[in-house]
Design an enzyme around this catalytic site. Structure first.
Site, PDB file in Angstrom:
ATOM      1  N   THR A 169       0.920  -1.174  -0.044  1.00 12.37           N
ATOM      2  CA  THR A 169      -0.054  -0.112  -0.088  1.00 12.37           C
ATOM      3  C   THR A 169       0.734   1.339  -0.030  1.00 12.37           C
ATOM      4  OG1 THR A 169      -1.569  -1.273   1.344  1.00 12.37           O
ATOM      5  CG2 THR A 169      -1.973   1.237   1.139  1.00 12.37           C
TER       6      THR A 169
ATOM      7  N   ARG B  56     -14.335   3.901  10.074  1.00 11.28           N
ATOM      8  CA  ARG B  56     -14.019   2.892  11.071  1.00 11.28           C
ATOM      9  C   ARG B  56     -12.550   2.970  11.709  1.00 11.28           C
ATOM     10  NH1 ARG B  56     -12.652  -2.849   7.922  1.00 11.28           N
ATOM     11  NH2 ARG B  56     -11.615  -1.995   6.182  1.00 11.28           N
TER      12      ARG B  56
ATOM     13  N   ASP C 184     -12.305   2.543   3.062  1.00 12.90           N
ATOM     14  CA  ASP C 184     -11.169   3.303   3.683  1.00 12.90           C
ATOM     15  C   ASP C 184     -10.400   4.390   2.673  1.00 12.90           C
ATOM     16  OD1 ASP C 184     -11.971   1.408   5.711  1.00 12.90           O
ATOM     17  OD2 ASP C 184     -10.118   0.069   5.458  1.00 12.90           O
TER      18      ASP C 184
ATOM     19  N   GLN D 293     -10.289   1.555  -3.420  1.00 12.25           N
ATOM     20  CA  GLN D 293      -9.834   1.261  -1.892  1.00 12.25           C
ATOM     21  C   GLN D 293      -8.617   2.091  -1.420  1.00 12.25           C
ATOM     22  OE1 GLN D 293      -9.686  -2.819  -0.449  1.00 12.25           O
ATOM     23  NE2 GLN D 293      -8.633  -2.285   1.326  1.00 12.25           N
ATOM     24  N   ASP D 294      -8.502   2.923  -0.543  1.00 16.07           N
ATOM     25  CA  ASP D 294      -7.422   3.756  -0.002  1.00 16.07           C
ATOM     26  C   ASP D 294      -7.029   4.801  -1.391  1.00 16.07           C
ATOM     27  OD1 ASP D 294      -7.527   2.050   1.982  1.00 16.07           O
ATOM     28  OD2 ASP D 294      -5.643   0.987   1.639  1.00 16.07           O
TER      29      ASP D 294
ATOM     30  N   TRP E 160      -9.240   2.459  12.403  1.00 14.46           N
ATOM     31  CA  TRP E 160      -7.898   1.470  11.602  1.00 14.46           C
ATOM     32  C   TRP E 160      -7.243   1.324  12.933  1.00 14.46           C
ATOM     33  CZ3 TRP E 160      -3.466   3.594   8.220  1.00 14.46           C
ATOM     34  CH2 TRP E 160      -2.752   2.653   8.006  1.00 14.46           C
TER      35      TRP E 160
ATOM     36  N   GLN F 149      -6.123  -2.367  -2.148  1.00  8.80           N
ATOM     37  CA  GLN F 149      -5.329  -1.381  -1.738  1.00  8.80           C
ATOM     38  C   GLN F 149      -4.624  -0.679  -2.884  1.00  8.80           C
ATOM     39  OE1 GLN F 149      -5.318  -4.162  -0.048  1.00  8.80           O
ATOM     40  NE2 GLN F 149      -5.185  -3.887   2.222  1.00  8.80           N
TER      41      GLN F 149
END
Length: 563
Positions: free
Chosen positions: A325, A467, A399, A377-378, A469, A355
């Site tokens: 990532t 959320r 996220d 994602q990310d 992490w 990611q």
């Protein structure tokens, strides 16, 4: 960011190789009784300072070089605390490289290289902290408190990111154990800085002399034009105008050859070593398929394009294809003071790439105006330090705004996209792992809406504001419009009851059909802010010290609450 577990013979071979490395490393950990005894058998000054820390035995040990010096100042004690962290991080770096020699899994080897880079960043910022304390006159450390907290918070983030890069539990535990001294001592240093005003009461000085020195050394004081006293006159002219005009560039990039360079990286390679002021790069319209990194040494880079849908930096590195990532970003801004305007950043790996970062930002006092960050994602990795986003578009699924910086996202459009089957959307996943870190993500006066493709099924795919992490994850949604697809609970757990008591999630004065808070989660760490003064602490002025630097970015912003 999600946890992947890989098993194989190589893991067990690695474990055998590293067991010896971590035996005896963690000498600083101590029990409560030992902490009390350590304080009772040391000098009054050391006891006063170390009483503020979580790892008191380690604190006392770190003060050994100045403990018996009757003329030692608070600066001396703080420098001693920082210096021992530098030593421990360097030792941990060497241990991680030794672990890397035993690993034969390519993904774990990549994590080792990432660890080396991250811990090098940590050492550099610790050295900067050490120098800042040394350059300050007696009792001027509180004047530098926000800066020191910012740097030490980043060091904690680098350490945690290093650990997170390993996907096998055995290796991750080994790296975590190898870093334990460093993480505990960084925690202590941050605790000392956080309590510095209280600590200074044990070191009385002449208040008149202190005031004079504070005035002499306050380089961050603003002049009548709103600029710091040290800000160069040329830079004032460059950044002082908030009109639609753009400054004359040092470099022009164009794919069609009409500029000095055909790639952004070529323009960055021409960054002058003796730079004074800003290095301005104009990037003409085009899709730039290159991986761009603004390095640590390339400070005060200012890039602008022809618009976020015209000047686009793109890439497709992702976890699915074997990239960590941390290294998947199409564009990485590391050097301090980076500014981007009218540009787009995207990662086209798609929702099945997992990611896949479009933009990673580590740059302190960085700002993005009229930009787009598109991914799944990310998408936006707000990694460390103080960051500001205004009039931007940020899109993603899981996220998609994550990291451990102190970031303000203001007057922007946040678009939630359609994820993979059986996935749930989460706008934020903040990574604060230490309760004293001055980090968090604040979304202010924004709109959170579904993309057109998600619209028909927006009630079938759960979407949450965030959320946790990490243990002390902090996210604040304020004065924003929330569409009807936001789940009534608002927030999603990471893993069962993990972190629900320690996280810091809050909402204030939001509007729209998704803003009702009567059915929000009942976690200890979540609250609805009703006190305006409490909400003010999360605005750009106090939270990222925006009054000291945002005007220099030459773009609009507000420091307090919108209404």
């Amino acid at each position: 960011m999600q946890k992947f577990v890989l098993f194989g013979v190589s893991v067990f071979l690695v474990v055998g190789a590293i067991v010896g490395l971590i035996i005896g490393v963690n000498r600083h950990h101590s029990s409560t009784d030992e902490d009390g005894q350590a304080l009772s058998t040391t000098t009054k000054s050391v006891a006063s300072i170390c009483s503020q820390t979580d790892y008191k035995r380690a604190c006392v040990d770190s003060m050994s070089s100045v403990a018996n010096n009757a003329s030692a100042t608070p600066n001396d004690f703080l420098q001693a605390a920082i210096n021992v962290v530098i030593e421990e991080v360097q030792a941990a770096m060497n241990r991680s490289l030794t672990i890397g020699k035993a690993a034969n899994d390519s993904f774990q080897k990549m994590a080792v290289e990432d660890c080396k880079e991250l811990l090098e960043y940590a050492v550099e910022e610790l050295q900067a902290s050490y120098s800042m304390v040394g350059d300050s006159n007696l009792h001027t450390v509180p004047d530098r408190e926000a800066e020191l907290k910012n740097w030490l918070s980043a060091v904690i983030s680098y350490q945690q990111t290093c650990i997170d890069g390993f996907t096998t539990p055995e290796l991750q535990n080994a790296i975590s154990n190898g870093l334990l001294n460093a993480t505990q001592l960084t925690d202590n240093a941050l605790a000392i800085v956080t309590a510095i005003s209280q600590i200074l009461q044990a070191f009385p000085v002449n208040t008149t002399e202190t005031s004079r020195r504070l005035l002499e050394n306050n380089h961050d004081m603003l002049d009548s034009d709103g600029f710091p006293a040290w800000f160069p006159a040329g830079d004032r002219r460059l950044m002082g105008s908030q009109s639609g005009g753009q400054p004359a560039p040092n470099a022009v990039v164009a794919l069609d050859g009409s500029g000095q360079y055909k790639s952004i990286n070529d323009a960055l390679a021409a960054y002058p070593e003796d730079l004074k002021g800003r290095y301005v790069i104009y990037i003409k319209a085009g899709v730039y398929n290159e991986y761009v990194i603004i390095t640590k040494k390339q400070i005060n880079v200012y890039m602008y394009g022809d618009g976020p849908r015209k000047t686009i930096v793109t890439g497709k590195k992702c976890k699915r294809d074997g990239t960590q990532t941390f290294q998947s970003a199409s564009f990485s801004a590391i050097g301090d003071g980076f500014i981007a305007k009218a540009m787009g950043f995207q990662n086209t790996a798609g929702p099945d790439g997992h990611q896949a970062v479009a933009l990673r930002v580590q740059s302190d006092q960085s700002a993005f105006y009229n930009c787009r960050m598109d991914g799944y994602q990310d998408t936006l990795y707000i990694q460390t330090h103080r960051q500001f986003y205004r009039n931007c578009v940020i899109s993603g699924t899981v996220d998609f705004i994550f990291g451990d910086s102190a970031a303000i996202i203001q007057n922007s459009l946040i678009i939630v996209r359609k994820p993979m089957d059986n996935q749930q959307n989460t706008v934020t996943a903040h990574g604060r792992s230490n309760g004293r870190e001055t980090t968090g993500v604040v979304i202010q006066n924004c709109r959170i809406v579904p993309e057109q493709l998600l619209e028909p099924v927006r009630f079938q795919i759960p979407t949450y504001l965030g959320r946790p992490w990490k243990a002390y994850s902090r996210a604040v949604i304020m004065e924003s419009t929330l569409a009807d697809f936001i789940q009534p609970a608002g927030w999603m757990p990471w893993d069962g009851n993990l972190y629900l008591d320690t996280l810091d999630f809050a909402e204030y004065a939001n509007r729209g059909p998704g803003a009702a808070t009567n059915n929000r989660v009942k976690w200890k760490g979540f609250h609805v802010i009703t006190d305006r003064n409490q909400a003010l602490q999360f605005t750009a002025g106090p939270f990222i010290q925006g009054g000291e630097w945002l005007k220099n970015s030459g773009a609009p912003f507000f420091l307090g609450l919108k209404n």
